[in-house]
Design an enzyme around this catalytic site. Structure first.
Site, PDB file in Angstrom:
ATOM      1  N   LYS A   1       7.380  -9.950   6.740  1.00 35.26           N
ATOM      2  CA  LYS A   1       6.665  -9.204   7.774  1.00 35.26           C
ATOM      3  C   LYS A   1       6.209 -10.118   8.914  1.00 35.26           C
ATOM      4  O   LYS A   1       6.206  -9.714  10.081  1.00 35.26           O
ATOM      5  CB  LYS A   1       5.470  -8.474   7.161  1.00 35.26           C
TER       6      LYS A   1
ATOM      7  N   TYR B   1       7.024 -10.831   0.695  1.00 37.77           N
ATOM      8  CA  TYR B   1       6.811  -9.696   1.597  1.00 37.77           C
ATOM      9  C   TYR B   1       6.080 -10.135   2.865  1.00 37.77           C
ATOM     10  O   TYR B   1       6.459  -9.759   3.981  1.00 37.77           O
ATOM     11  CB  TYR B   1       6.005  -8.629   0.864  1.00 37.77           C
TER      12      TYR B   1
ATOM     13  N   ASN C   1      11.834   1.197  10.170  1.00 36.39           N
ATOM     14  CA  ASN C   1      10.801   1.365   9.165  1.00 36.39           C
ATOM     15  C   ASN C   1      11.190   0.791   7.807  1.00 36.39           C
ATOM     16  O   ASN C   1      10.329   0.571   6.958  1.00 36.39           O
ATOM     17  CB  ASN C   1      10.492   2.866   9.016  1.00 36.39           C
TER      18      ASN C   1
ATOM     19  N   ALA D   1      -1.609   2.325   4.065  1.00 38.13           N
ATOM     20  CA  ALA D   1      -1.371   3.745   4.345  1.00 38.13           C
ATOM     21  C   ALA D   1      -1.074   4.436   3.020  1.00 38.13           C
ATOM     22  O   ALA D   1      -0.097   4.096   2.342  1.00 38.13           O
ATOM     23  CB  ALA D   1      -0.216   3.923   5.321  1.00 38.13           C
TER      24      ALA D   1
ATOM     25  N   ASP E   1      18.262   7.043   5.381  1.00 37.95           N
ATOM     26  CA  ASP E   1      17.646   6.471   4.191  1.00 37.95           C
ATOM     27  C   ASP E   1      18.779   6.104   3.253  1.00 37.95           C
ATOM     28  O   ASP E   1      19.874   6.678   3.342  1.00 37.95           O
ATOM     29  CB  ASP E   1      16.709   7.496   3.537  1.00 37.95           C
TER      30      ASP E   1
ATOM     31  N   ASP F   1      22.173   1.955   4.493  1.00 34.48           N
ATOM     32  CA  ASP F   1      21.614   0.768   3.841  1.00 34.48           C
ATOM     33  C   ASP F   1      21.522  -0.306   4.918  1.00 34.48           C
ATOM     34  O   ASP F   1      22.546  -0.766   5.431  1.00 34.48           O
ATOM     35  CB  ASP F   1      22.537   0.334   2.705  1.00 34.48           C
ATOM     36  N   VAL F   2      20.316  -0.711   5.268  1.00 37.85           N
ATOM     37  CA  VAL F   2      20.143  -1.630   6.395  1.00 37.85           C
ATOM     38  C   VAL F   2      20.629  -3.043   6.086  1.00 37.85           C
ATOM     39  O   VAL F   2      20.669  -3.886   6.986  1.00 37.85           O
ATOM     40  CB  VAL F   2      18.679  -1.672   6.879  1.00 37.85           C
TER      41      VAL F   2
END
Length: 264
Positions: A176, A172, A106, A205, A52, A79-80
């Site tokens: 996605k 967003y 994720n 969720a 994370d 950090d992606v």
């Protein structure tokens, strides 16, 4: 609506679906889907590397999980959006566990903004974390899996907004939808090497962080659209991810599984 439809079922016990597998999960600290899938993988017998970009929250998660699963949890901040950090995550996983069997992507970034108001920076930031971050992690993971002789699984977290329209979600939803298309094409690239790439597409969720950043009225409206009259619990999405990571999904690749009870 029957009262029992509004009440989530109890999370089922693990069945060792991932016994001995090595799993890396991005955006794994906190209370959302990432944290839930880490717990699911551990309950299914996996060794897990959690990552994370929130260092303090990651350390807290590592400490908590290690109590119940000694020797099967490692952690590294990542950090992606940083290619070197992504490479370091894969390298650390292999250094600590000897291999990488499953990569669960994720990490994602949301927000609300009309296309009339979004800036270039806001648009690009969401795509860099959500879509390009998924690409970076997948690339690093499959290179390692190939170095191991092939085989392995990548699971990406998409969203039903990749299919559906919602005001204020253009950046967003575009990211996605890109994750979905990337999943399908990447799966074809690596299928000859026995590597599977799939995605889940949750609708809603519920977890504490979501309720902090999303208005109660909107959450109630979105929950009301679901067939069960409630949002999913994060573990309900995580259970599908664990299935996709397991041998029960051995013939699934390039698929996007909708984890939703909402239908147009």
């Amino acid at each position: 609506m029957r009262p029992e439809a509004l009440t989530p079922p109890v999370c089922p016990a693990g069945r060792d679906l991932l016994a001995g597998r090595v799993v890396a999960v991005t955006a794994a600290a906190g209370t959302g889907i990432g944290a839930a899938v880490v717990e699911r993988c551990l309950d299914e017998g996996a060794f897990v590397m959690i990552s994370d970009q929130h260092v303090r929250r990651l350390a807290e998660s590592h400490e908590r999980l290690s109590v119940g699963h000694p020797g099967r949890v490692r952690s590294l901040p990542c950090d992606v959006t940083d290619e070197r950090a992504v490479g370091a995550l894969v390298d650390a996983t292999v250094r600590d566990y000897g291999r990488l069997d499953v990569m669960i992507n994720n990490a994602g970034l949301g927000g609300t903004g009309s296309v009339m108001e979004l800036t270039d920076d806001e648009w690009l930031r969401v795509l860099d974390v959500t879509l390009t971050g998924t690409f970076r992690c997948t690339r690093a993971a499959v290179r390692q899996m190939l170095a191991q002789g092939g085989g392995g699984v990548v699971i990406n977290n998409a969203s039903v907004l990749g299919w559906r329209a919602q005001a204020g979600q253009a950046h967003y939803a575009a990211a996605k939808a890109g994750v979905m298309a990337f999943t399908r094409c990447a799966a074809m690239d690596v299928a000859p090497y026995g590597i599977r790439v799939n995605a889940v597409a949750p609708s809603l969720a519920m977890h504490p962080f979501l309720s902090k950043v999303t208005g109660a009225d909107l959450l109630a409206e979105l929950s009301g659209r679901e067939a069960f009259g409630r949002a999913a619990q994060p573990w309900e999405v995580a259970a599908v991810m664990a299935f996709l990571a397991s041998d029960y999904a051995s013939y699934l690749t390039g698929e996007v599984v909708s984890v939703s009870s909402q239908h147009p």
